[in-house]
Design a protein around this motif. Sequence first.
Motif, PDB file in Angstrom:
ATOM      1  N   THR A   5       0.859  -1.176   0.000  1.00 19.42           N
ATOM      2  CA  THR A   5       0.000   0.000   0.000  1.00 19.42           C
ATOM      3  C   THR A   5       0.895   1.225   0.000  1.00 19.42           C
ATOM      4  N   TYR A   6       0.457   2.262  -0.647  1.00 17.99           N
ATOM      5  CA  TYR A   6       1.279   3.466  -0.779  1.00 17.99           C
ATOM      6  C   TYR A   6       1.427   4.155   0.570  1.00 17.99           C
ATOM      7  N   TYR A   7       2.664   4.464   0.936  1.00 19.54           N
ATOM      8  CA  TYR A   7       2.970   5.242   2.131  1.00 19.54           C
ATOM      9  C   TYR A   7       3.704   6.500   1.678  1.00 19.54           C
ATOM     10  N   GLY A   8       3.263   7.652   2.158  1.00 21.09           N
ATOM     11  CA  GLY A   8       3.891   8.908   1.773  1.00 21.09           C
ATOM     12  C   GLY A   8       5.243   9.121   2.419  1.00 21.09           C
ATOM     13  N   GLY A   9       5.396   8.642   3.661  1.00 22.61           N
ATOM     14  CA  GLY A   9       6.656   8.789   4.366  1.00 22.61           C
ATOM     15  C   GLY A   9       6.881  10.202   4.876  1.00 22.61           C
ATOM     16  N   ASP A  10       8.041  10.392   5.484  1.00 26.02           N
ATOM     17  CA  ASP A  10       8.404  11.709   5.987  1.00 26.02           C
ATOM     18  C   ASP A  10       9.248  12.444   4.948  1.00 26.02           C
ATOM     19  N   ASP A  11       9.858  13.553   5.349  1.00 24.66           N
ATOM     20  CA  ASP A  11      10.657  14.354   4.413  1.00 24.66           C
ATOM     21  C   ASP A  11      11.856  13.601   3.858  1.00 24.66           C
ATOM     22  N   ASP A  12      12.303  12.547   4.568  1.00 26.21           N
ATOM     23  CA  ASP A  12      13.448  11.745   4.121  1.00 26.21           C
ATOM     24  C   ASP A  12      13.019  10.456   3.416  1.00 26.21           C
ATOM     25  N   ASP A  13      11.735  10.332   3.095  1.00 24.95           N
ATOM     26  CA  ASP A  13      11.172   9.124   2.476  1.00 24.95           C
ATOM     27  C   ASP A  13      11.338   7.906   3.369  1.00 24.95           C
ATOM     28  N   ASP A  14      11.097   8.090   4.662  1.00 26.70           N
ATOM     29  CA  ASP A  14      11.145   7.006   5.639  1.00 26.70           C
ATOM     30  C   ASP A  14       9.763   6.777   6.235  1.00 26.70           C
ATOM     31  N   ILE A  15       9.558   5.553   6.722  1.00 24.85           N
ATOM     32  CA  ILE A  15       8.394   5.240   7.537  1.00 24.85           C
ATOM     33  C   ILE A  15       8.911   4.643   8.847  1.00 24.85           C
ATOM     34  N   LEU A  16       8.050   4.531   9.820  1.00 22.47           N
ATOM     35  CA  LEU A  16       8.413   3.927  11.097  1.00 22.47           C
ATOM     36  C   LEU A  16       8.006   2.460  11.091  1.00 22.47           C
ATOM     37  N   VAL A  17       8.908   1.598  11.535  1.00 26.21           N
ATOM     38  CA  VAL A  17       8.626   0.166  11.599  1.00 26.21           C
ATOM     39  C   VAL A  17       9.132  -0.358  12.938  1.00 26.21           C
ATOM     40  N   ARG A  18       8.367  -1.252  13.528  1.00 22.48           N
ATOM     41  CA  ARG A  18       8.858  -2.027  14.664  1.00 22.48           C
ATOM     42  C   ARG A  18       8.433  -3.464  14.427  1.00 22.48           C
ATOM     43  N   TYR A  19       9.133  -4.382  15.067  1.00 22.91           N
ATOM     44  CA  TYR A  19       8.838  -5.795  14.850  1.00 22.91           C
ATOM     45  C   TYR A  19       8.899  -6.547  16.169  1.00 22.91           C
ATOM     46  N   ARG A  20       8.221  -7.684  16.162  1.00 28.81           N
ATOM     47  CA  ARG A  20       8.272  -8.591  17.311  1.00 28.81           C
ATOM     48  C   ARG A  20       8.415 -10.004  16.776  1.00 28.81           C
TER      49      ARG A  20
ATOM     50  N   LEU B 179      11.772   4.082   2.274  1.00 30.67           N
ATOM     51  CA  LEU B 179      10.823   3.641   1.256  1.00 30.67           C
ATOM     52  C   LEU B 179      11.554   3.352  -0.051  1.00 30.67           C
ATOM     53  N   LEU B 180      11.110   2.334  -0.753  1.00 32.07           N
ATOM     54  CA  LEU B 180      11.632   1.999  -2.075  1.00 32.07           C
ATOM     55  C   LEU B 180      10.794   2.701  -3.135  1.00 32.07           C
ATOM     56  N   VAL B 181      11.291   2.719  -4.340  1.00 31.18           N
ATOM     57  CA  VAL B 181      10.588   3.344  -5.457  1.00 31.18           C
ATOM     58  C   VAL B 181       9.159   2.802  -5.520  1.00 31.18           C
ATOM     59  N   GLY B 182       8.206   3.692  -5.631  1.00 32.36           N
ATOM     60  CA  GLY B 182       6.798   3.309  -5.661  1.00 32.36           C
ATOM     61  C   GLY B 182       6.145   3.396  -4.293  1.00 32.36           C
ATOM     62  N   ASN B 183       6.943   3.499  -3.247  1.00 34.52           N
ATOM     63  CA  ASN B 183       6.468   3.693  -1.874  1.00 34.52           C
ATOM     64  C   ASN B 183       5.534   2.604  -1.356  1.00 34.52           C
ATOM     65  N   GLU B 184       5.620   1.402  -1.935  1.00 38.35           N
ATOM     66  CA  GLU B 184       4.818   0.283  -1.452  1.00 38.35           C
ATOM     67  C   GLU B 184       5.677  -0.785  -0.792  1.00 38.35           C
ATOM     68  N   ALA B 185       6.942  -0.464  -0.570  1.00 37.42           N
ATOM     69  CA  ALA B 185       7.870  -1.357   0.123  1.00 37.42           C
ATOM     70  C   ALA B 185       8.902  -0.487   0.827  1.00 37.42           C
ATOM     71  N   SER B 186       9.519  -1.062   1.849  1.00 33.15           N
ATOM     72  CA  SER B 186      10.551  -0.339   2.585  1.00 33.15           C
ATOM     73  C   SER B 186      11.627  -1.319   3.016  1.00 33.15           C
ATOM     74  N   TYR B 187      12.776  -0.779   3.424  1.00 31.76           N
ATOM     75  CA  TYR B 187      13.863  -1.658   3.826  1.00 31.76           C
ATOM     76  C   TYR B 187      14.586  -1.100   5.048  1.00 31.76           C
ATOM     77  N   ILE B 188      15.129  -2.030   5.830  1.00 28.96           N
ATOM     78  CA  ILE B 188      15.868  -1.675   7.033  1.00 28.96           C
ATOM     79  C   ILE B 188      17.251  -1.167   6.631  1.00 28.96           C
TER      80      ILE B 188
END
Length: 103
Positions: A13-28, A42-51
């Motif tokens: 799903t499209y995520y706009g992200g912040d000014d640096d094209d980042d989103i917040l992620v946490r995991y368990r 965020l990766l190109v297209g903003n539907e994926a991200s990477y650590i």
Amino acid sequence: MSDGLNVIYTHGTYYGGDDDDDILVRYRIDEQEASDQMYWRLLVGNEASYIRMNRVDQFTEEAKAGSEIRLEAIDPLDGERLIDTFSLVGLSDALGKLSCYGQ
């Protein structure tokens, strides 16, 4: 990817992200305590991200020891939150087949 082993979360799903094209992620992993929130790019297209690369090894070792991971992604742009759960069964075997995984 060309720089070696990466951890990519395809949220689909499209995520706009912040000014640096980042989103917040946490995991368990399994029933362990959840990680702190961290910025994933965020990766190109903003539907994926990477650590970040400096976290890949630690994340991978934690994941190899578990059987299930729960990821929570939050879009800083609008607060949209997505939670997914993935099986980690077979991860160690799969990693062993990758030329970019040298451990």
